[in-house]
Motif scaffolding. Structure first.
Motif: not given
Lengths: 331, 327
Positions: A11, A13, A38, A40, A62-63, A74, A76-78, A80, A82-83
């Motif tokens: 990405e 980002t 990640t 997929e 990504d970022r 960061d 809280a930005a951990s 998901s 679900r990945a």
């Protein structure tokens, strides 16, 4: 047995965060930085009324891939749960000359060595994502907003004679009801990359963490090793299974049942329903073949340039990152 | 009536920056809490969607820190819309200097009828009617992957309507920015690998399709109090698409007025094609009214599932999962 290589998807980002990291944190320091990606699950796409084709096996950046490197608040930005996040290493050099001169084979070998250490020490038992460790070598030309980069996804080649002795679709093996239960387990545990499924006397399917494999094997219990399979090919699972099988062989297992968990376990949008793409494979592992002269078995897996050559890639993001061009186009 | 409504909306926007009381039933808009509930339901129904936290610097405090927006990645897009259908009204969206710019504007071609409010409402009714029909088909299982774009027109009609001009397919970086292959060998410095019989490469396997892909994001638009869809695409070699290239995959029928290239609301460093949400509530309201007439009331947590089915008419060739049942 054949495995589909990984295709990197980066990405913008990610490059933006890398530029930020370089300017604000690393500066001229070119030591390695931790990275995450990640994985997929593999996807089919409808190419005509009745025909489906496979998408490439994707690993995306990504970022959030650089969060640990950025060392920001960061938390809280951990990413998901679900990945499926897998760890890697970034070597970002300061000049194009450094990029040319960089001893890439040595870096690749060191990541392969880390994978082998995780295999032999057993740390892969508690965190099987260690088996998917990867390498990124890069040079960021921040003035021109150009990024030179090359991913390596080391696969140990110690296990050369593994054979698929039986292959079935997940739904064919378990039926619709249990497939639905497995699909739900897969969604809940996708972040673990690999986990176990056991079947009790009443034929119900249960989750077990990957580390339980030694106990289950010792007790002679029947289990499946499920993993997040980025491939959607009917005959070739994805690249990450290669190191996973090597690890299972190192555990002295000879026959294992593998569940290749694919995108049909996450969505209803599949050709024939849930569990038709995801595969159950009975694999005869064979034995590890490690040359006596080496401490780490040889590894392969530099990502190919789209031309098919073994070469790095370059991306020009000046149209997205150059403040002057952004200002012009924002009129 | 619609004037009254818009006046009312203006006043309400002024007095209540963040919607707190539910107006889902009356206006088909969502509070942030309802957006989160609908997002949770979408993630539960369809595991290809997930919540993301995004860039902390861009965090909206009216949404939970770990549930700022929804995303699904790596969604295939096999064909360009102009390969599927031709719209007489289709015009190239203007971009600056030869196509690598980002500005997509509402284009009204010369001689094109000015689109009045009335015909807009007709269009919305058409969208809603078509949508409800499709939904019925989905529910009866007669068509599992509907919303396939119409088949390519016959050769004669294709000839009568030439494809959009070439600069529509705008361009990647200038050729001289890409090092030639000798340079690449130089950069590759010392890496060699013996042929690996165990490897299947995406670039050479005939079983693997090379296609554009999109990352989709659903964000919450505080001003319009609706979800908002943003797209970012990659070409067949996984390089980012330009804005003009992404517009090739958005239906001109529904979106040529309402697509903007803008910074991602939650991520730094990426310009996305965003479907402007100014009519979303209106369309959603009409769809929900039609569904209620058909005896099928939409619950607030089902909002995003209906929304994604509606969005499939805007991006018909982007093959994300919009077939899930409401229940």
């Amino acid at each position: 047995m054949q495995f589909q290589t990984l295709t990197s998807v980066v990405e913008p980002t990610f490059w933006h965060a890398l530029a930020e990291l370089k300017l604000d944190v690393l500066k001229l320091d070119d030591s390695t930085v931790p990275l995450a990606a990640t994985l997929e699950p593999g996807t089919l796409v409808q190419t005509s009324e009745a025909a489906y084709s496979s998408m490439p096996a994707c690993i995306s950046f990504d970022r959030a891939s650089l969060l640990r490197g950025l060392e920001r608040a960061d938390a809280a930005a951990s990413p998901s749960a679900r990945a499926c996040r897998v760890p890697g290493l970034l070597k970002n050099v300061n000049t194009i000359e450094d990029f040319k001169a960089l001893d890439k084979p040595a870096l690749f070998a060191s990541v392969a060595n880390t994978i082998w250490q995780s295999t032999t020490s057993g740390t892969a038992l508690t965190d099987p994502t260690e088996l998917v460790r990867f390498l990124l070598v890069a040079y960021a030309d921040l003035k021109k907003h150009k990024f030179y980069y090359w991913f390596g996804f080391p696969a140990l080649t110690a296990l050369s004679d593994a054979q698929i002795v039986r292959r079935a679709t997940l739904a064919g093996e378990f039926g619709a009801e249990k497939t639905a239960a497995i699909s739900s387990i897969f969604r809940d545990h996708i972040a673990e990359f690999a986990f176990l499924l056991t079947v009790d006397d009443a034929k119900n399917v249960h989750y077990a963490p990957f580390k339980d494999i030694t106990i289950l094997a010792r007790e002679g219990r029947k289990f499946l090793v499920a993993f997040v399979d980025p491939s959607s090919l009917a005959d070739s699972p994805g690249w990450p299974l290669r190191n996973l099988l090597t690890f299972l062989a190192h555990l002295q297992l000879h026959h294992v049942t593998i569940l290749c968990g694919r995108n049909d376990l996450r969505t209803s949008r599949t050709p024939d329903g849930v569990g038709q793409q995801s595969l159950v494979l009975d694999v005869a592992l064979g034995s590890l073949d490690i040359p006596a002269s080496v401490s780490t078995p040889p590894a392969v897996g530099w990502e190919r340039h789209p031309s098919g050559k073994l070469a790095p890639r370059v991306i020009d993001l000046s149209h997205m990152m150059d403040p002057q061009r952004l200002a012009e186009s924002a009129v | 009536m619609s004037n009254l409504t818009s006046m009312f909306k203006g006043i309400r926007e002024y007095w209540t920056p963040v919607l707190t009381a539910s107006r889902f039933e009356t206006d088909a808009v969502l509070t942030p809490d309802e957006f989160v509930a609908a997002g949770d339901y979408l993630v539960f129904k369809c595991g290809t969607w997930r919540w993301e936290a995004g860039d902390p610097a861009k965090r909206r405090d009216y949404l939970p820190a770990d549930k700022q927006f929804l995303t699904t990645k790596n969604v295939p897009c096999l064909k360009r819309l102009h390969e599927m259908e031709y719209h007489a009204s289709e015009k190239t969206v203007e971009t600056d200097d030869g196509g690598d710019g980002w500005l997509a504007t509402h284009y009204k071609g010369e001689g094109a009828p000015d689109v009045s409010d009335d015909s807009d409402l007709d269009l919305l009714d058409d969208v809603a009617a078509e949508f409800v029909e499709k939904l019925t088909m989905d529910a009866t299982g007669t068509s599992s992957s509907t919303s396939k774009p119409p088949a390519r027109p016959a050769a004669s009609s294709a000839a009568a309507h030439p494809p959009p001009p070439a600069h529509h397919a705008a361009a990647a970086p200038e050729p001289d920015d890409i090092p030639d292959i000798d340079d690449m060998d130089d950069l590759a410095g010392g890496v060699s690998e013996a042929p690996d019989p165990a490897a299947v490469h995406a670039s050479t396997s005939t079983k693997i399709v090379r296609t554009r892909t999109y990352d989709l994001a659903i964000t919450y638009d505080k001003y319009y109090q609706t979800p908002k869809l943003a797209l970012f695409g990659y070409d067949e070699a996984r390089q980012p698409l330009t804005g003009a290239q992404m517009l090739q995959d958005i239906s001109q029928d529904h979106a040529n007025k309402t697509v903007t290239m803008e910074p991602h609301p939650h991520l730094a460093g990426v310009m996305v094609a965003a479907i402007h949400p100014c009519r979303h509530a209106e369309v959603m309201k009409r769809i929900m009214d039609k569904m209620r007439e058909g005896g099928k009331a939409v619950r607030v947590d089902q909002y995003l599932i209906v929304f994604l089915k509606f969005m499939a008419s805007v991006i018909p060739t982007i093959d994300y999962d919009h077939t899930m049942a409401l229940e």
